[in-house]
Design a protein around this motif. Structure first.
Motif, PDB file in Angstrom:
ATOM      1  N   HIS B 148      -4.356  55.508  91.511  1.00  0.00           N
ATOM      2  CA  HIS B 148      -3.789  54.834  92.673  1.00  0.00           C
ATOM      3  C   HIS B 148      -2.852  55.829  93.329  1.00  0.00           C
ATOM      4  O   HIS B 148      -2.653  56.921  92.809  1.00  0.00           O
ATOM      5  CB  HIS B 148      -3.010  53.587  92.250  1.00  0.00           C
ATOM      6  CG  HIS B 148      -3.816  52.614  91.447  1.00  0.00           C
ATOM      7  ND1 HIS B 148      -4.606  51.658  92.026  1.00  0.00           N
ATOM      8  CD2 HIS B 148      -3.960  52.475  90.114  1.00  0.00           C
ATOM      9  CE1 HIS B 148      -5.204  50.958  91.075  1.00  0.00           C
ATOM     10  NE2 HIS B 148      -4.838  51.436  89.897  1.00  0.00           N
ATOM     11  N   CYS B 183      -0.835  51.251  98.430  1.00  0.00           N
ATOM     12  CA  CYS B 183      -1.662  52.132  97.604  1.00  0.00           C
ATOM     13  C   CYS B 183      -2.563  52.926  98.537  1.00  0.00           C
ATOM     14  O   CYS B 183      -3.276  52.345  99.346  1.00  0.00           O
ATOM     15  CB  CYS B 183      -2.505  51.335  96.629  1.00  0.00           C
ATOM     16  SG  CYS B 183      -3.631  52.386  95.694  1.00  0.00           S
ATOM     17  N   GLN B 185      -4.691  55.495  97.369  1.00  0.00           N
ATOM     18  CA  GLN B 185      -5.876  56.084  96.756  1.00  0.00           C
ATOM     19  C   GLN B 185      -6.838  54.947  96.473  1.00  0.00           C
ATOM     20  O   GLN B 185      -6.491  54.016  95.737  1.00  0.00           O
ATOM     21  CB  GLN B 185      -5.518  56.838  95.477  1.00  0.00           C
ATOM     22  CG  GLN B 185      -6.693  57.567  94.839  1.00  0.00           C
ATOM     23  CD  GLN B 185      -7.288  58.622  95.749  1.00  0.00           C
ATOM     24  OE1 GLN B 185      -8.230  58.338  96.490  1.00  0.00           O
ATOM     25  NE2 GLN B 185      -6.741  59.819  95.740  1.00  0.00           N
ATOM     26  N   TYR B 186      -8.035  55.056  97.041  1.00  0.00           N
ATOM     27  CA  TYR B 186      -9.009  53.997  96.930  1.00  0.00           C
ATOM     28  C   TYR B 186      -9.237  53.619  95.459  1.00  0.00           C
ATOM     29  O   TYR B 186      -9.520  54.461  94.628  1.00  0.00           O
ATOM     30  CB  TYR B 186     -10.322  54.436  97.571  1.00  0.00           C
ATOM     31  CG  TYR B 186     -11.442  53.484  97.299  1.00  0.00           C
ATOM     32  CD1 TYR B 186     -11.424  52.213  97.855  1.00  0.00           C
ATOM     33  CD2 TYR B 186     -12.492  53.831  96.469  1.00  0.00           C
ATOM     34  CE1 TYR B 186     -12.431  51.318  97.582  1.00  0.00           C
ATOM     35  CE2 TYR B 186     -13.510  52.947  96.196  1.00  0.00           C
ATOM     36  CZ  TYR B 186     -13.474  51.685  96.756  1.00  0.00           C
ATOM     37  OH  TYR B 186     -14.470  50.797  96.477  1.00  0.00           O
ATOM     38  N   CYS B 187      -9.092  52.306  95.150  1.00  0.00           N
ATOM     39  CA  CYS B 187      -9.146  51.893  93.751  1.00  0.00           C
ATOM     40  C   CYS B 187      -9.967  50.627  93.558  1.00  0.00           C
ATOM     41  O   CYS B 187      -9.795  49.912  92.588  1.00  0.00           O
ATOM     42  CB  CYS B 187      -7.728  51.706  93.222  1.00  0.00           C
ATOM     43  SG  CYS B 187      -6.763  50.527  94.179  1.00  0.00           S
ATOM     44  N   HIS B 191      -8.052  47.172  96.706  1.00  0.00           N
ATOM     45  CA  HIS B 191      -7.247  48.350  97.059  1.00  0.00           C
ATOM     46  C   HIS B 191      -6.278  48.048  98.197  1.00  0.00           C
ATOM     47  O   HIS B 191      -5.088  48.362  98.133  1.00  0.00           O
ATOM     48  CB  HIS B 191      -8.212  49.479  97.428  1.00  0.00           C
ATOM     49  CG  HIS B 191      -7.605  50.635  98.140  1.00  0.00           C
ATOM     50  ND1 HIS B 191      -6.519  51.334  97.659  1.00  0.00           N
ATOM     51  CD2 HIS B 191      -7.945  51.245  99.305  1.00  0.00           C
ATOM     52  CE1 HIS B 191      -6.230  52.316  98.491  1.00  0.00           C
ATOM     53  NE2 HIS B 191      -7.065  52.280  99.497  1.00  0.00           N
ATOM     54  N   MET B 194      -3.177  45.999  97.469  1.00  0.00           N
ATOM     55  CA  MET B 194      -2.250  46.506  96.456  1.00  0.00           C
ATOM     56  C   MET B 194      -0.957  46.914  97.168  1.00  0.00           C
ATOM     57  O   MET B 194      -0.576  48.072  97.194  1.00  0.00           O
ATOM     58  CB  MET B 194      -2.883  47.684  95.724  1.00  0.00           C
ATOM     59  CG  MET B 194      -2.179  48.035  94.445  1.00  0.00           C
ATOM     60  SD  MET B 194      -3.206  49.112  93.456  1.00  0.00           S
ATOM     61  CE  MET B 194      -1.945  49.934  92.509  1.00  0.00           C
TER      62      MET B 194
HETATM   63 CU   LIG Z   1      -5.658  51.611  95.749  1.00  0.00          CU
END
Ligand SMILES: [Cu+2]
Ligand SMILES: [Cu+2]
Lengths: 533, 317
Positions: B148, B183, B185-187, B191, B194
């Motif tokens: 993340h 967030c 960073q693609y999670c 996502h 978040m």
């Molecule tokens: Cu994310």
């Protein structure tokens, strides 16, 4: 084969579907690439169009977040691996490289058709993945997310792996051809800049792509055997995966954009009837960029967890890639000076390229400023930056190139008015779509967001409107070309008055082996006369 | 949460940390430089296109300038100097971001699909970040699943939360208020949900909040009593009983100091180390007769909470 057959236009030489599929003629291979790439450009564009519609509102519209994640993944994978990377080299490069050199074909014609088969193979697997679930890893395949055992992601990884080989073989073929197949008198400094660009691209394809292949294999191995390469839960290192990935994917940025430099150089020279200002600089800087381009991958990872020293060095080196690009823009601009400029459709694309590439380059520099990048990284600012490069520069140059060489490839002239209308719509649509993304990015809107803060809605809406205009422009451009196949006037050998061999020495459309007799080159590619007063 | 605002100016969000001024200065500087070059290039193109347009179809160029050493040197050296300057500005700003002052307060941050948890050293955790204004804060960030990225636009700072690693990030807030934490960073699925908030408050308010939160979560209570709170508040009670009756997981009653048989045939003594490992890495020592379904609480339960649970289990004779 009879002498008679050799002198007939390559489109008519051997008829029938099968003769196309098993051909080793670089021109037919080029056209098949062109058709495939246009197909996938429409597919990738459709994905983008759909999720851009969804982003009209911050709330759920007509798709779930999982669908959105799947769509942007498909958009990215298709556009990168099936459109912009193979695009200009596969379609225009294949068609033109031998002719511009004065050769009969590429050095390895069978290897060439093998590249196309690998492209089709990879493309088929990418499509096949759709039946196996929904790939949702993004085109970057970051671990450990991509190690989720999603079968669609695994197929996608395999597809990208195979496409990599297609790219490597094309690069290799081009390098050897340029070294070995030049016509008598075709010295290195008489090469059209498009050839120089393909040469630089070939070097990157051959040296960078294997690293991508290795990364993808390791991801697959880890997915199946759980041996802990990139997954920290198994003792692996996810940052290492990013190093590997960007070791390919930064040079890939140049694999994507350097061929466009070549195309634009041709267009600007032809439509201003000017010798290229600083020819040698443009030629060498393409090669220089490929070398520096190998040393800056870490700028994608400033916040990922590298050492501070590494971050500092990567930032420092990144700035060196900016200078050659800036100089090229100045060179092209100065080439226009004192020219005899005609705003044909291809030229409108070339000028758009300059406009967009300047923005793409400047936004790249600001992303290199370390402290500022920490804020901008992984926001829409980055999305916009690379679309200014990949779409606004590469695809625009590609379309310009297709228009420019269309008469040569098909023997037909297109409708100039509709061509220009398409070009203007594309220009407006593209910039409306992506300029606002710079603003929302610098204000802090992260990328790959299905749901976003309310304050960004207006930018998303403008962007969505832009996409509609862009789509309209692209279809106008496409239909104009397709219609010309039926109704277009027969193209003369050299409709633009250009000076490179494909126009001066090859028939329109070229004969099966390009030239009835091998051309002997006595002057440079842009030796235009001066107007007598 | 959706209506949390970050923006005040056209290009950049409202400034709320000591970094923001420097970052924005560099951004604005380059914005002007870019505008200059952009207008220059586009202006010249427009000028040439108009001035040198082809008037007759057979018209040739009026000159064939291919070189100009003066011009070329200038436009090589000037951009080079500019980018070197930018490098130094960026580097100095970055180093400033890397070195946390020694008087920073420390807070641990854990990213997981799809929420942020803030573990305070006082032994409790919270799902929003509360910090005092004008006070350097050092975050130690990690993730329990995928990557993340912890981003506060108003503070102009960000760092990836990487599983298996700790990453440092510090800031000093310069104004009170509530700012979004995103967030980047693609999670996966959520996502974009978040999102949490950083609440910047005055020092006094922070101190009160801290002691309230700490005592609510066992700051002043005895460890075993706090352990009982953890047991019910953190959901251990979904699977474990404390009265000896059967549950999804083994009961905690009477296990302390006794030996348990593990699925692999070995036996271990239930002591503090075993409990800690059972909590942080449950599948490494699965109790015989039970499915390996207990989630790992690594990074979720603080050491203090684990110690409290240990103390609590000791009381369950
Ligand atoms: Cu994310
Ligand atoms: Cu890069």
């Amino acid at each position: 084969m009879s002498a008679h057959q050799e002198n007939i236009n390559y489109l008519k030489a051997r008829k029938g579907f099968l003769n196309w599929i098993v051909t080793v003629d670089h021109k037919r291979i080029g056209l098949m690439y062109l058709a495939s790439i246009i197909f996938f450009f429409i597919a990738g564009g459709t994905y983008a169009f759909l999720f851009r519609m969804e982003l009209w509102s911050p709330l759920q519209g007509f798709m779930t977040s999982d669908t959105y994640n799947h769509l942007f993944t498909m958009h990215g994978v298709i556009m990168v691996f099936l459109v912009v990377v193979p695009g200009i080299p596969g379609a225009l490069g294949n068609f033109l490289l031998p002719i511009q050199l004065g050769a009969k074909d590429l050095a390895f014609p069978k290897l060439n058709i093998t590249s196309l088969y690998l492209y089709w193979g990879g493309a088929t697997l990418a499509l096949f993945s759709l039946t196996q679930g929904r790939a949702d890893s993004g085109w970057t395949f970051y671990a450990p997310y991509s190690l989720s055992q999603n079968p669609a992601v695994l197929w996608m990884l395999t597809a990208a792996f195979i496409l990599g080989f297609s790219s490597i073989l094309t690069g290799l073929n081009f390098i050897v051809t340029i070294h070995k197949m030049r016509a008598p008198g075709m010295t290195w400094f008489r090469l059209p800049l498009f050839v120089w660009a393909l040469y630089a691209t070939g070097i990157m394809q051959v040296f960078a792509t294997p690293v991508l292949a290795i990364t993808l294999v390791l991801l697959l191995v880890e997915n199946f055997l759980h041996i802990g390469i990139f997954d920290p839960a198994l003792g692996g290192d996810p940052i290492m995966m990013q190093h590997f990935f960007w070791f390919y994917s930064h040079p890939a940025v140049y694999i994507i954009v350097v061929p466009a430099f070549g195309v634009v150089s041709e267009l600007i020279a032809t439509f201003s009837r000017k010798t290229i200002f600083g020819y040698k600089f443009i030629a060498f800087s393409s090669v220089a960029i490929t070398i520096i381009g190998f040393l800056v991958w870490g700028h994608h990872m400033f916040v990922a967890g590298q050492s501070d020293v590494a971050v500092t060095i990567f930032s420092f080196l990144t700035f060196f890639t900016a200078v050659p690009s800036a100089i090229k823009v100045f060179n092209w601009t100065t080439t226009l000076y004192q020219g005899s400029i005609k705003l044909t459709t291809p030229m409108l694309y070339a000028l758009q390229f300059l406009f967009n590439f300047t923005i793409g380059g400047l936004t790249g520099i600001i992303l290199g400023i370390l402290s500022v990048d920490i804020h901008l990284h992984d926001t829409y600012f980055v999305v916009s930056h690379f679309h200014y490069v990949a779409m606004g520069s590469t695809m625009i140059a590609f379309i310009g190139g297709i228009y420019y060489w269309w008469p040569k490839m098909t023997g037909k002239m297109f409708n100039e008015t509709w061509g220009r209308i398409g070009a203007v719509l594309v220009f407006i649509g593209f910039n409306v779509t992506f300029f606002v993304q710079l603003i929302m990015g610098s204000q802090g809107s992260p990328r790959r967001y299905y749901h976003y803060l309310d304050q960004f809605q207006i930018y998303h809406q403008i962007s969505t409107v832009g996409v509609v205009i862009l789509a309209l422009g692209l279809f106008t451009a496409l239909f104009n070309l397709l219609i010309s196949l039926r109704t277009g006037a027969t193209a003369p050998q050299n409709p633009w008055g250009a000076r490179t061999l494909e126009w001066t020495h090859a028939a329109t459309p070229p004969v099966l082996y390009n030239f009835t007799e091998t051309p002997i080159v006595t002057e440079g590619p842009y030796d235009y006369p001066v107007e007598k007063v | 949460m959706n209506s949390m605002e970050t923006t005040k100016t056209f290009w950049l969000p409202d400034q709320a940390s000591t970094f923001a001024g420097r970052v924005d200065w560099a951004f604005d500087l380059f914005l002007w430089i870019s505008t200059f070059f952009f207008v220059l290039v586009v202006g010249l193109i427009a000028l040439f296109v108009i001035k040198h347009r082809r008037r007759r179809p057979d018209q040739m160029a009026s000159g064939q300038m291919a070189h100009n050493t003066m011009l070329e040197t200038t436009w090589t050296v000037v951009p080079l100097l500019i980018v070197m300057g930018l490098f130094f500005i960026g580097m100095r700003g970055w180093w400033h971001m890397r070195i946390a002052p020694s008087n920073s307060i420390a807070i641990d941050v854990v990213g997981m699909k799809w929420k942020w948890t803030f573990n305070y050293m006082q032994g409790f955790s919270n799902d929003t970040l509360v910090v005092p204004v004008h006070q350097p804060v050092r975050l130690r960030i990690t993730s329990t699943d995928v990557i993340h990225s912890f981003y506060i636009p108003n503070f102009r700072t960000k760092v990836d939360a990487v599983p298996g690693r700790y990453q440092a990030l510090w800031f000093e807030a310069t104004k009170t208020g509530v700012f979004p934490v995103l967030c980047t960073q693609y999670c996966g699925t959520s996502h974009s949900y978040m999102i949490t908030a950083v609440k910047v408050v005055e020092r006094a308010e922070y101190d009160t909040w801290l002691s309230d939160a700490a005592s609510a979560s066992g700051g002043d209570v005895a460890p075993d009593a706090f352990g009982a709170t953890v047991y019910s508040k953190r959901g251990c009670n979904a699977c474990h009983t404390v009265d000896g009756s059967a549950g999804i997981g083994p009961t905690w009653k009477g296990i302390w100091d006794h030996h348990v048989k593990l699925a692999d045939g070995s036996t271990v003594e239930v002591n503090a180390a075993y409990i800690k490992q059972s909590v942080q890495d449950p599948t490494s020592q699965v109790v015989e007769g039970f499915p390996p379904i207990m989630p790992s609480y690594k990074g979720i339960l603080s050491d203090r909470e684990i110690e409290a649970v240990t103390a609590y289990i000791q009381t369950l004779k």
